[in-house]
Motif scaffolding. Structure first.
Motif, PDB file in Angstrom:
ATOM      1  N   MET A  65      -5.321  -5.887   4.110  1.00  0.00           N
ATOM      2  CA  MET A  65      -4.083  -5.455   3.478  1.00  0.00           C
ATOM      3  C   MET A  65      -3.158  -4.800   4.500  1.00  0.00           C
ATOM      4  SD  MET A  65      -3.584  -3.061   0.106  1.00  0.00           S
ATOM      5  CE  MET A  65      -4.153  -1.569   0.927  1.00  0.00           C
ATOM      6  N   ARG A  66      -3.713  -3.970   5.352  1.00  0.00           N
ATOM      7  CA  ARG A  66      -2.904  -3.336   6.398  1.00  0.00           C
ATOM      8  C   ARG A  66      -2.325  -4.376   7.351  1.00  0.00           C
ATOM      9  NH1 ARG A  66      -7.011   1.559   7.701  1.00  0.00           N
ATOM     10  NH2 ARG A  66      -6.375   2.937   6.004  1.00  0.00           N
ATOM     11  N   THR A  83     -17.178  -4.524   2.299  1.00  0.00           N
ATOM     12  CA  THR A  83     -16.194  -5.398   1.658  1.00  0.00           C
ATOM     13  C   THR A  83     -14.904  -4.642   1.397  1.00  0.00           C
ATOM     14  OG1 THR A  83     -17.992  -6.610   0.600  1.00  0.00           O
ATOM     15  CG2 THR A  83     -15.798  -6.921  -0.301  1.00  0.00           C
ATOM     16  N   LEU A  84     -15.016  -3.454   0.912  1.00  0.00           N
ATOM     17  CA  LEU A  84     -13.840  -2.624   0.641  1.00  0.00           C
ATOM     18  C   LEU A  84     -13.086  -2.324   1.931  1.00  0.00           C
ATOM     19  CD1 LEU A  84     -12.212  -1.113  -1.462  1.00  0.00           C
ATOM     20  CD2 LEU A  84     -13.717   0.843  -1.130  1.00  0.00           C
ATOM     21  N   ARG A  85     -13.833  -1.999   2.989  1.00  0.00           N
ATOM     22  CA  ARG A  85     -13.210  -1.715   4.290  1.00  0.00           C
ATOM     23  C   ARG A  85     -12.485  -2.956   4.811  1.00  0.00           C
ATOM     24  NH1 ARG A  85     -17.327   0.487   6.802  1.00  0.00           N
ATOM     25  NH2 ARG A  85     -18.167  -1.489   7.498  1.00  0.00           N
ATOM     26  N   ASN A  86     -13.094  -4.136   4.672  1.00  0.00           N
ATOM     27  CA  ASN A  86     -12.469  -5.376   5.127  1.00  0.00           C
ATOM     28  C   ASN A  86     -11.199  -5.675   4.340  1.00  0.00           C
ATOM     29  OD1 ASN A  86     -14.462  -5.724   7.011  1.00  0.00           O
ATOM     30  ND2 ASN A  86     -15.657  -7.146   5.762  1.00  0.00           N
ATOM     31  N   ARG A  87     -11.239  -5.447   3.033  1.00  0.00           N
ATOM     32  CA  ARG A  87     -10.035  -5.659   2.212  1.00  0.00           C
ATOM     33  C   ARG A  87      -8.907  -4.734   2.641  1.00  0.00           C
ATOM     34  NH1 ARG A  87     -12.352  -5.940  -3.853  1.00  0.00           N
ATOM     35  NH2 ARG A  87     -13.548  -7.834  -3.582  1.00  0.00           N
ATOM     36  N   LEU A  88      -9.242  -3.495   2.910  1.00  0.00           N
ATOM     37  CA  LEU A  88      -8.240  -2.519   3.341  1.00  0.00           C
ATOM     38  C   LEU A  88      -7.634  -2.931   4.688  1.00  0.00           C
ATOM     39  CD1 LEU A  88      -6.822   0.135   2.755  1.00  0.00           C
ATOM     40  CD2 LEU A  88      -8.712   1.323   3.870  1.00  0.00           C
ATOM     41  N   GLN A  89      -8.456  -3.375   5.617  1.00  0.00           N
ATOM     42  CA  GLN A  89      -7.955  -3.827   6.918  1.00  0.00           C
ATOM     43  C   GLN A  89      -7.069  -5.057   6.758  1.00  0.00           C
ATOM     44  OE1 GLN A  89     -11.521  -4.398   9.205  1.00  0.00           O
ATOM     45  NE2 GLN A  89     -11.559  -2.269   9.922  1.00  0.00           N
ATOM     46  N   GLU A 129       0.652  -6.136   5.881  1.00  0.00           N
ATOM     47  CA  GLU A 129       1.812  -5.261   5.738  1.00  0.00           C
ATOM     48  C   GLU A 129       2.357  -4.771   7.075  1.00  0.00           C
ATOM     49  OE1 GLU A 129       0.596  -2.182   3.077  1.00  0.00           O
ATOM     50  OE2 GLU A 129       0.405  -3.555   1.387  1.00  0.00           O
TER      51      GLU A 129
END
Length: 93
Positions: free
Chosen positions: A11-12, A3-9, A15
């Motif tokens: 967000m990237r 989940t954290l990895r998906n959120r980071l992707q 941006e």
């Protein structure tokens, strides 16, 4: 962890300012807004979601815009659209 990895992707991706990404995002937004207009006009329900009918109607509109009655049609459709937007805005209040 996933989940954290998906959120980071995600967000990237939001941006990402590369030219082609920005243009794709703008086109996607435009297509979504145009689809929203089809729904707002009630065409989905009125045609029982028959995309051939909706496309045929849009082709008829395009043919009118290529004819001698273009200016009159634009004036009429613009007035109707503005009135409908204003009526919708007053209903939402």
């Amino acid at each position: 962890m996933a989940t954290l990895r998906n959120r980071l992707q995600a967000m990237r991706a939001r941006e990402d300012k590369r030219d082609w990404v920005v243009k794709r995002r703008e086109r996607t937004r435009q297509l979504i807004e145009l689809g929203g207009l089809v729904a707002k006009a009630g065409l989905i329900e009125l045609t029982d979601d028959d995309r051939a009918v909706i496309f045929g109607g849009l082709l008829a509109m395009a043919a009118t815009l290529q004819s001698e009655t273009r200016d009159q049609a634009l004036l009429l459709w613009r007035r109707r659209g503005k009135r409908a937007f204003e009526a919708g805005a007053s209903e939402a209040r």
